[in-house]
Design an enzyme around this catalytic site. Structure first.
Site, PDB file in Angstrom:
ATOM      1  N   GLY A  10      -3.215  41.239  -2.067  1.00 37.65           N
ATOM      2  CA  GLY A  10      -4.667  41.077  -2.118  1.00 37.65           C
ATOM      3  C   GLY A  10      -5.358  42.209  -2.865  1.00 37.65           C
ATOM      4  O   GLY A  10      -4.705  43.098  -3.433  1.00 37.65           O
ATOM      5  N   ILE A  12      -7.501  44.883  -2.005  1.00 38.43           N
ATOM      6  CA  ILE A  12      -7.337  46.284  -1.592  1.00 38.43           C
ATOM      7  C   ILE A  12      -5.848  46.600  -1.399  1.00 38.43           C
ATOM      8  O   ILE A  12      -5.377  47.680  -1.748  1.00 38.43           O
ATOM      9  CB  ILE A  12      -8.135  46.572  -0.298  1.00 38.43           C
ATOM     10  CG1 ILE A  12      -9.596  46.134  -0.479  1.00 38.43           C
ATOM     11  CG2 ILE A  12      -8.082  48.058   0.054  1.00 38.43           C
ATOM     12  CD1 ILE A  12     -10.403  46.142   0.802  1.00 38.43           C
ATOM     13  N   LYS A  85     -11.278  36.841   5.540  1.00 44.75           N
ATOM     14  CA  LYS A  85     -12.454  37.731   5.444  1.00 44.75           C
ATOM     15  C   LYS A  85     -13.749  37.056   5.035  1.00 44.75           C
ATOM     16  O   LYS A  85     -14.722  37.736   4.700  1.00 44.75           O
ATOM     17  CB  LYS A  85     -12.135  38.869   4.467  1.00 44.75           C
ATOM     18  CG  LYS A  85     -11.822  38.377   3.076  1.00 44.75           C
ATOM     19  CD  LYS A  85     -11.770  39.505   2.065  1.00 44.75           C
ATOM     20  CE  LYS A  85     -11.615  38.959   0.663  1.00 44.75           C
ATOM     21  NZ  LYS A  85     -11.578  39.943  -0.383  1.00 44.75           N
ATOM     22  N   SER A 125     -13.980  47.564   9.179  1.00 40.38           N
ATOM     23  CA  SER A 125     -15.123  47.323   8.298  1.00 40.38           C
ATOM     24  C   SER A 125     -16.383  47.931   8.885  1.00 40.38           C
ATOM     25  O   SER A 125     -16.559  47.978  10.113  1.00 40.38           O
ATOM     26  CB  SER A 125     -15.301  45.806   8.149  1.00 40.38           C
ATOM     27  OG  SER A 125     -16.554  45.510   7.578  1.00 40.38           O
ATOM     28  N   TYR A 150     -15.652  36.603  12.149  1.00 37.88           N
ATOM     29  CA  TYR A 150     -14.947  37.569  11.304  1.00 37.88           C
ATOM     30  C   TYR A 150     -15.213  38.996  11.784  1.00 37.88           C
ATOM     31  O   TYR A 150     -14.290  39.785  12.014  1.00 37.88           O
ATOM     32  CB  TYR A 150     -15.375  37.419   9.828  1.00 37.88           C
ATOM     33  CG  TYR A 150     -15.077  38.658   9.023  1.00 37.88           C
ATOM     34  CD1 TYR A 150     -13.777  38.951   8.643  1.00 37.88           C
ATOM     35  CD2 TYR A 150     -16.084  39.571   8.692  1.00 37.88           C
ATOM     36  CE1 TYR A 150     -13.486  40.116   7.946  1.00 37.88           C
ATOM     37  CE2 TYR A 150     -15.804  40.738   8.006  1.00 37.88           C
ATOM     38  CZ  TYR A 150     -14.508  41.001   7.632  1.00 37.88           C
ATOM     39  OH  TYR A 150     -14.224  42.164   6.955  1.00 37.88           O
ATOM     40  N   LYS A 154     -12.703  42.204  13.715  1.00 32.51           N
ATOM     41  CA  LYS A 154     -12.542  43.628  13.372  1.00 32.51           C
ATOM     42  C   LYS A 154     -12.807  44.490  14.609  1.00 32.51           C
ATOM     43  O   LYS A 154     -12.095  45.463  14.872  1.00 32.51           O
ATOM     44  CB  LYS A 154     -13.457  44.013  12.216  1.00 32.51           C
ATOM     45  CG  LYS A 154     -13.095  43.352  10.901  1.00 32.51           C
ATOM     46  CD  LYS A 154     -11.703  43.747  10.433  1.00 32.51           C
ATOM     47  CE  LYS A 154     -11.204  42.976   9.241  1.00 32.51           C
ATOM     48  NZ  LYS A 154      -9.770  43.174   8.940  1.00 32.51           N
ATOM     49  N   ASN A 180     -18.384  48.912   1.032  1.00 31.01           N
ATOM     50  CA  ASN A 180     -18.231  47.762   0.128  1.00 31.01           C
ATOM     51  C   ASN A 180     -17.282  48.069  -1.029  1.00 31.01           C
ATOM     52  O   ASN A 180     -17.700  48.694  -2.008  1.00 31.01           O
ATOM     53  CB  ASN A 180     -19.602  47.343  -0.413  1.00 31.01           C
ATOM     54  CG  ASN A 180     -20.459  46.685   0.639  1.00 31.01           C
ATOM     55  OD1 ASN A 180     -20.733  47.272   1.688  1.00 31.01           O
ATOM     56  ND2 ASN A 180     -20.877  45.458   0.400  1.00 31.01           N
ATOM     57  N   ARG A 296     -30.588  36.099   2.225  1.00 29.86           N
ATOM     58  CA  ARG A 296     -29.403  35.426   2.770  1.00 29.86           C
ATOM     59  C   ARG A 296     -29.384  35.658   4.279  1.00 29.86           C
ATOM     60  O   ARG A 296     -29.429  36.818   4.717  1.00 29.86           O
ATOM     61  CB  ARG A 296     -28.143  36.018   2.120  1.00 29.86           C
ATOM     62  CG  ARG A 296     -26.847  35.397   2.606  1.00 29.86           C
ATOM     63  CD  ARG A 296     -25.651  35.850   1.794  1.00 29.86           C
ATOM     64  NE  ARG A 296     -25.316  37.262   1.992  1.00 29.86           N
ATOM     65  CZ  ARG A 296     -24.287  37.877   1.420  1.00 29.86           C
ATOM     66  NH1 ARG A 296     -23.488  37.209   0.585  1.00 29.86           N
ATOM     67  NH2 ARG A 296     -24.053  39.152   1.641  1.00 29.86           N
ATOM     68  N   GLY A 298     -28.499  36.596   7.871  1.00 33.59           N
ATOM     69  CA  GLY A 298     -27.456  37.474   8.407  1.00 33.59           C
ATOM     70  C   GLY A 298     -27.289  38.774   7.654  1.00 33.59           C
ATOM     71  O   GLY A 298     -26.561  39.661   8.098  1.00 33.59           O
ATOM     72  N   ASP A 299     -27.932  38.906   6.468  1.00 37.08           N
ATOM     73  CA  ASP A 299     -27.783  40.156   5.708  1.00 37.08           C
ATOM     74  C   ASP A 299     -28.455  41.310   6.432  1.00 37.08           C
ATOM     75  O   ASP A 299     -29.563  41.154   6.945  1.00 37.08           O
ATOM     76  CB  ASP A 299     -28.424  40.024   4.318  1.00 37.08           C
ATOM     77  CG  ASP A 299     -27.403  39.800   3.234  1.00 37.08           C
ATOM     78  OD1 ASP A 299     -26.216  40.095   3.456  1.00 37.08           O
ATOM     79  OD2 ASP A 299     -27.799  39.319   2.151  1.00 37.08           O
TER      80      ASP A 299
HETATM   81  C1  UD1 Z   1     -20.118  40.997   3.130  1.00 36.01           C
HETATM   82  C2  UD1 Z   1     -20.068  40.472   4.522  1.00 36.01           C
HETATM   83  C3  UD1 Z   1     -19.356  41.494   5.381  1.00 36.01           C
HETATM   84  C4  UD1 Z   1     -17.958  41.709   4.879  1.00 36.01           C
HETATM   85  C5  UD1 Z   1     -18.015  42.094   3.415  1.00 36.01           C
HETATM   86  C6  UD1 Z   1     -16.601  42.050   2.877  1.00 36.01           C
HETATM   87  C7  UD1 Z   1     -21.980  38.991   4.825  1.00 36.01           C
HETATM   88  C8  UD1 Z   1     -23.326  38.838   5.425  1.00 36.01           C
HETATM   89  N1  UD1 Z   1     -21.403  40.194   4.972  1.00 36.01           N
HETATM   90  O1  UD1 Z   1     -20.824  42.245   3.143  1.00 36.01           O
HETATM   91  O2  UD1 Z   1     -19.298  41.069   6.731  1.00 36.01           O
HETATM   92  O3  UD1 Z   1     -17.329  42.721   5.606  1.00 36.01           O
HETATM   93  O4  UD1 Z   1     -18.802  41.188   2.666  1.00 36.01           O
HETATM   94  O5  UD1 Z   1     -16.587  42.336   1.522  1.00 36.01           O
HETATM   95  O6  UD1 Z   1     -21.448  38.073   4.254  1.00 36.01           O
HETATM   96  N2  UD1 Z   1     -25.981  39.700  -2.933  1.00 36.01           N
HETATM   97  C9  UD1 Z   1     -26.851  39.052  -3.763  1.00 36.01           C
HETATM   98  N3  UD1 Z   1     -26.416  37.952  -4.452  1.00 36.01           N
HETATM   99  C10 UD1 Z   1     -25.140  37.477  -4.340  1.00 36.01           C
HETATM  100  C11 UD1 Z   1     -24.234  38.155  -3.482  1.00 36.01           C
HETATM  101  C12 UD1 Z   1     -24.692  39.263  -2.791  1.00 36.01           C
HETATM  102  O7  UD1 Z   1     -28.019  39.444  -3.892  1.00 36.01           O
HETATM  103  O8  UD1 Z   1     -24.809  36.445  -4.965  1.00 36.01           O
HETATM  104  C13 UD1 Z   1     -26.434  40.893  -2.208  1.00 36.01           C
HETATM  105  C14 UD1 Z   1     -26.379  40.739  -0.687  1.00 36.01           C
HETATM  106  O9  UD1 Z   1     -27.566  40.200  -0.201  1.00 36.01           O
HETATM  107  C15 UD1 Z   1     -26.151  42.183  -0.261  1.00 36.01           C
HETATM  108  C16 UD1 Z   1     -25.365  42.815  -1.416  1.00 36.01           C
HETATM  109  O10 UD1 Z   1     -25.556  41.955  -2.530  1.00 36.01           O
HETATM  110  O11 UD1 Z   1     -27.386  42.852  -0.173  1.00 36.01           O
HETATM  111  C17 UD1 Z   1     -23.888  42.919  -1.125  1.00 36.01           C
HETATM  112  O12 UD1 Z   1     -23.412  41.651  -0.694  1.00 36.01           O
HETATM  113  P1  UD1 Z   1     -21.870  41.358  -0.437  1.00 36.01           P
HETATM  114  O13 UD1 Z   1     -21.070  41.757  -1.609  1.00 36.01           O
HETATM  115  O14 UD1 Z   1     -21.751  39.942   0.029  1.00 36.01           O
HETATM  116  O15 UD1 Z   1     -21.467  42.390   0.733  1.00 36.01           O
HETATM  117  P2  UD1 Z   1     -22.041  42.555   2.228  1.00 36.01           P
HETATM  118  O16 UD1 Z   1     -23.134  41.619   2.501  1.00 36.01           O
HETATM  119  O17 UD1 Z   1     -22.351  43.991   2.410  1.00 36.01           O
END
Ligand code: UD1
Length: 339
Positions: A10, A12, A85, A125, A150, A154, A180, A296, A298-299
């Protein structure tokens, strides 16, 4: 010394295999290939010159896990990445997530725990913190009720490890709470390979620039942050991979203060979604097609790490910048799309 890396094909996992090899470890990978391809072995070999041992195996089948440990009595430790994940999928299929992420952990610990030495590194995480009250987030911040199955796997995984360490003295565990992870190996021989439409920001950006997606939706610009978009701590996957090797060496060298330890692994710096886009545009010389969309569900608004404990105790620090990481992600995307 031979180290088992589960999920080693994978994103990582593969980068960690390369860093382990660079430090002289022999690696045996277990992967069920549900979210990764055997071709990743070619990428690893291209970088290190050594093809790791590989067994395609489903860790949910306890009999097969036992058989694996019998075939490899010389294992010196385990780095456990193999897990599902996708947050949304976990809501739809909770039992699949509990089986994939927790049954497998129990079987591995039952096998490893019967050995004289049992070093174990766990992929946790920052999701365990939920929306933390204070930034940056220290390891002492409370673990919040999980928002998804998920996230719950963890949290429960950490609890399983902590409880097991109390009664299995030779079990030595480091749980790494990743922020991230983004980017790819600078050689562009390995990187992130999302199946279907990427859920995470950075692969969505690079796929949009590569023409696979029409545009990126920025999920909300009305958050209480300087530019209105959410803030995360984006860490280069190679820095993250190195943290695993350092954590393993800490256990092997008897440097642990407790048999169960937890570290945040991030850069300590928060970046907004718009800053990530700007970084991409800077390093790629391309402008990205994006629109502002709804939030989105849950963010969380903001999450970035206090890395003091990892810096001081592990002697590890993230060195790559956001631009370095975005450039490597773009180099990788271009390579796999022949751009
Ligand atoms: C997400 C998961 C988290 C998981 C991690 C694994 C959610 C809510 N959280 O984290 O539980 O451990 O991935 O990698 O799914 N964004 C956009 N447009 C997009 C995609 C993302 O604006 O098309 C924004 C999101 O709103 C966020 C940021 O980019 O603010 C990062 O998003 P993402 O890469 O999905 O990571 P997490 O939300 O931090």
């Amino acid at each position: 010394m031979k180290i088992l890396v589960t999920g080693g094909l994978g994103f990582i996992g593969s980068h960690t295999v390369v860093e382990l090899q660079a430090e002289g470890f022999e690696v045996v990978i277990i992967d069920d290939c549900s979210n990764a391809s055997e071709n990743v072995l070619d990428g690893i070999s291209a970088i290190s010159g050594v093809r790791p041992l590989f067994e395609k195996l489903d860790l949910r089948i306890k009999h097969d896990v036992l058989g694996f440990f019998e075939r490899h009595p010389d294992l010196g430790g385990v780095i456990h990445f193999a897990a599902s994940k996708a947050v949304g999928e976990s809501v739809e299929k909770p039992l699949l997530y509990y089986e994939n992420n927790l049954n497998t952990l129990v079987y591995l610990l039952q096998c490893l725990g019967s050995k004289e030495q049992a070093p174990f590194i766990f992929s946790s995480s920052c999701t365990v913190y939920g929306q933390a009250d204070k930034m940056p987030i220290t390891e002492d911040a409370p673990v919040k009720p999980a928002e998804s199955p998920y996230g719950n796997t963890k949290q429960i995984g950490e609890e399983i490890l902590r409880d097991s360490c109390r009664v299995i003295p030779q079990l030595k565990v480091v749980a790494l709470r990743y922020f991230n992870p983004i980017g790819a190996h600078p050689s562009a021989d390995i990187g992130e390979l999302p199946i279907g439409v990427p859920q995470n920001l950075v692969p969505f950006i690079t796929q949009t620039a590569a023409g696979l997606r029409e545009k990126l939706s920025v999920f909300g610009n009305d958050y209480p942050t300087p530019d209105g978009t959410c803030i995360r701590d984006y860490i280069h996957v190679v820095d993250l991979a190195k943290a695993h090797v350092v954590a393993l060496q800490r256990i092997l060298n008897g440097k642990q203060k407790e048999n169960y330890e937890v570290f945040n692994i991030g850069t300590g710096k928060g970046s907004s979604v718009l800053e990530v886009i700007k970084s991409f545009e800077r390093v790629s010389g391309r402008s990205l097609n994006y629109v502002i969309a709804d939030r989105r569900p849950g963010d969380i608004i903001s999450a970035y790490a206090d890395t003091t404990r990892a810096n001081e105790e592990l002697g590890w620090k993230a060195i790559s910048t956001l631009d370095d990481a975005m450039k490597s992600a773009w180099d990788w995307e271009r390579k796999i799309r022949n751009i």
